[in-house]
Design an enzyme around this catalytic site. Structure first.
Site, PDB file in Angstrom:
ATOM      1  CG  ASP A  20      -7.109   4.617 -55.534  1.00 52.13           C
ATOM      2  OD1 ASP A  20      -7.344   3.398 -55.626  1.00 52.13           O
ATOM      3  OD2 ASP A  20      -7.018   5.370 -56.529  1.00 52.13           O
TER       4      ASP A  20
ATOM      5  CG  HIS B 240      -8.752   3.355 -59.391  1.00 56.92           C
ATOM      6  ND1 HIS B 240      -7.930   4.355 -58.928  1.00 56.92           N
ATOM      7  CD2 HIS B 240      -8.491   3.251 -60.714  1.00 56.92           C
ATOM      8  CE1 HIS B 240      -7.206   4.831 -59.929  1.00 56.92           C
ATOM      9  NE2 HIS B 240      -7.527   4.175 -61.030  1.00 56.92           N
TER      10      HIS B 240
ATOM     11  CB  SER C 229      -5.034   4.418 -62.977  1.00 61.03           C
ATOM     12  OG  SER C 229      -5.857   5.478 -63.349  1.00 61.03           O
TER      13      SER C 229
END
Length: 241
Positions: free
Chosen positions: A103, A59, A195
């Site tokens: 992911d 992502h 992230s």
């Protein structure tokens, strides 16, 4: 549905605002595999897994980016940094932006990183870590602290939670390529923090920071891409380039 969309997009949209809560400043260069992904600004973390390759979250994808290695204070040039551009950015072919499954992505560097005391690779897993294994997640940002050291790399020690606890926290949302880590009572969390950044257990990269609900909230631990399940794709992809 609105809250679900918010949960799933939190890491992807607000990566530059991510922060570790309840952690501490990492010992300088103790997480020498940690990298910053940069596109004119820091937007995600990642992990150096060889002199040529970085693992991050799918992502966090941008077609072109710059990798900053050897960082501690992200806004100060300390003389230990290496800045290397990407030659390829490759998302897992089964990544889903709907439920953030698989992911993970790989970044091929245009030139090999120079491995030294400030920059070195972290090992990929050959097996999954057991429940309750203590791990370290790292990233930049700590704006919920009265002392804002967010420009210095932050660390947090946290345990891997059982699949049952993870699934109970996020009913119907946890896949086989995800795991939860943290504290069900709340108070400490990666908060997607950064992230794409690493979860390292006993010197092995077991997780990639992926998503979660809120930040350090009770019964809502952080959710991470499960590298041991995805490592076959990682190794095959690195071998094919």
């Amino acid at each position: 549905m609105k809250s679900l969309i918010f949960v799933l997009l939190l890491g992807a949209v607000f990566a530059e605002e991510d922060k570790i809560v309840g952690g501490y400043e990492c010992t300088r260069h103790s997480q020498a595999h940690q990298v910053s992904l940069n596109s004119g600004y820091h937007f995600c973390g990642g992990s150096l897994v060889s002199k040529d390759w970085v693992v991050s979250a799918a992502h966090c994808y941008k077609s072109v980016l710059r990798v900053r290695l050897g960082e501690h204070h992200i806004r100060v040039n300390e003389g230990t940094e290496q800045f290397i551009s990407s030659s390829s950015v490759i998302r897992h072919p089964n990544y889903s932006s709907y439920n953030i499954d698989n992911d993970i992505m790989l970044i091929k560097l245009t030139e090999p990183a120079t491995l030294n005391q400030y920059v070195h690779a972290v090992a990929l897993p050959t097996e999954c870590a057991a429940d309750a294994t203590m791990c370290t997640v790292s990233g930049w940002g700590n704006t919920m602290s009265s002392v804002d050291d967010g420009d210095k790399l932050q660390c947090l020690n946290l345990p891997i939670l059982s699949h049952a606890d993870c699934a109970n926290s996020y009913p119907g949302m946890i896949t086989q390529s995800m795991f939860c880590a943290g504290y069900l009572e709340g108070g400490k969390d990666s908060c997607q923090g950064d992230s794409g950044g690493p979860v390292v257990c006993n010197g092995v990269l077991q997780g990639v920071v992926s998503w979660g609900y809120g930040c350090a909230e009770r019964d809502n631990p952080g959710v991470y891409a499960k590298v041991c399940v995805l490592s076959g794709w990682v190794r095959d992809t690195m071998a094919s380039y």
